[in-house]
Design a protein around this motif. Structure first.
Motif, PDB file in Angstrom:
ATOM      1  N   GLU A  50      50.675  29.602  60.754  1.00 21.30           N
ATOM      2  CA  GLU A  50      50.308  28.752  59.622  1.00 21.30           C
ATOM      3  C   GLU A  50      48.790  28.716  59.500  1.00 21.30           C
ATOM      4  OE1 GLU A  50      51.737  24.843  60.434  1.00 21.30           O
ATOM      5  OE2 GLU A  50      50.220  24.427  61.964  1.00 21.30           O
ATOM      6  N   THR A  52      45.566  26.714  59.641  1.00 21.38           N
ATOM      7  CA  THR A  52      45.182  25.459  60.295  1.00 21.38           C
ATOM      8  C   THR A  52      43.760  25.018  59.945  1.00 21.38           C
ATOM      9  OG1 THR A  52      44.434  26.665  62.256  1.00 21.38           O
ATOM     10  CG2 THR A  52      46.721  25.902  62.237  1.00 21.38           C
ATOM     11  N   PRO A  71      55.010  28.661  66.591  1.00 21.60           N
ATOM     12  CA  PRO A  71      55.037  28.595  65.119  1.00 21.60           C
ATOM     13  C   PRO A  71      56.465  28.637  64.584  1.00 21.60           C
ATOM     14  CG  PRO A  71      53.448  30.226  65.898  1.00 21.60           C
ATOM     15  CD  PRO A  71      54.254  29.820  67.082  1.00 21.60           C
ATOM     16  N   LYS A  73      57.330  30.099  61.850  1.00 20.18           N
ATOM     17  CA  LYS A  73      57.614  31.394  61.234  1.00 20.18           C
ATOM     18  C   LYS A  73      56.622  32.438  61.762  1.00 20.18           C
ATOM     19  CE  LYS A  73      54.967  29.911  57.167  1.00 20.18           C
ATOM     20  NZ  LYS A  73      54.979  29.754  55.700  1.00 20.18           N
ATOM     21  N   TYR A  77      48.171  35.606  58.640  1.00 20.98           N
ATOM     22  CA  TYR A  77      47.305  35.370  57.489  1.00 20.98           C
ATOM     23  C   TYR A  77      45.975  36.072  57.737  1.00 20.98           C
ATOM     24  CZ  TYR A  77      50.703  31.748  56.344  1.00 20.98           C
ATOM     25  OH  TYR A  77      51.860  31.075  56.049  1.00 20.98           O
TER      26      TYR A  77
END
Length: 228
Positions: A50, A52, A71, A73, A77
């Motif tokens: 994700e 953050t 996490p 998923k 990124y």
């Protein structure tokens, strides 16, 4: 550049959840025998799971959260530009740019080859035309043969002192390997194991025109070869 680590586990508590990636991010399935490997060339900064990082008008805000962290998923990124911190990155970035990525999938039998995807993307083959008289080469030949698959050449160059050529090899899968290195286009005169600054340590025996050497998991070796 030669290291592997498990995010959120192989690091100190309270350390950041964003990373600079040299070559690959590998997503390995727990239930199926496959990996998906994501490779980047121009954009090394990533977040996993994700996003953050937060920012406001006065200063960036970051809370690393609880450790270890799992996490929800398996997402990556890619930060194509970064102005969250000034360490190693410019706060002001402008102009046109190109970003290159590669996504590959590997089955369980080829886990030891997954690392090649990112290395090949970041170090592509470069062709140069050189005019130095007539060349006498066979129609097809290998400059270098190396086995097994979990060992790769990461550098080839002229020795710093001009005495021969330097090869640096790396075991990338975390498994011991009996390495065989040969040069079909050349006849070797001698070979030496050197340290990182190319000082000869041990003369290597030549077998069938090539070199054999034992490598440990993730070991790096530097070898000097002299050709006739």
């Amino acid at each position: 550049p030669y290291g592997k680590m498990r995010p959120f586990y192989d690091q100190l508590p309270d350390y950041a959840k964003f990373y600079v990636v040299a070559h690959n991010v590998e997503f390995r399935s727990k239930s199926e025998n496959f990996s998906i490997v994501w490779s980047t060339r121009q954009a090394p900064m990533v977040e996993l799971g994700e996003i953050t990082k937060l920012a406001n008008q006065s200063a960036p805000i970051y809370n690393p959260g609880k450790y270890p962290w799992n996490p929800d998923k398996p997402a990556v990124y890619s930060e194509i530009m970064n102005n969250f911190q000034s360490t190693n990155f410019s706060l002001f970035q402008k102009g046109s740019a190109v970003w290159s990525y590669r996504i590959s999938a590997f089955d369980a039998k080829k886990f030891d080859q997954s690392y090649r995807s990112g290395w090949e993307l970041s170090s592509p083959a470069i062709a140069t035309i050189v005019n130095k008289g007539e060349a006498k080469l066979p129609p097809s030949a290998s400059f270098l043969k190396l086995s097994p698959d979990n060992v790769m050449v990461t550098e080839f160059k002229m020795a710093e002192d001009g005495d021969g050529y330097i090869f640096r090899i790396y075991e990338a899968a975390g498994s011991p390997a009996q390495v065989q290195l040969s040069f079909p286009l050349f006849k070797l005169k001698e070979a030496w194991l050197t340290d990182g600054v190319e000082r000869d340590l041990e003369k290597l025996a030549l077998k069938a025109g090539g070199i054999e050497s034992q490598m440990g998991p993730y070991e790096i070796k530097t070898i000097r070869v002299k050709v006739k």
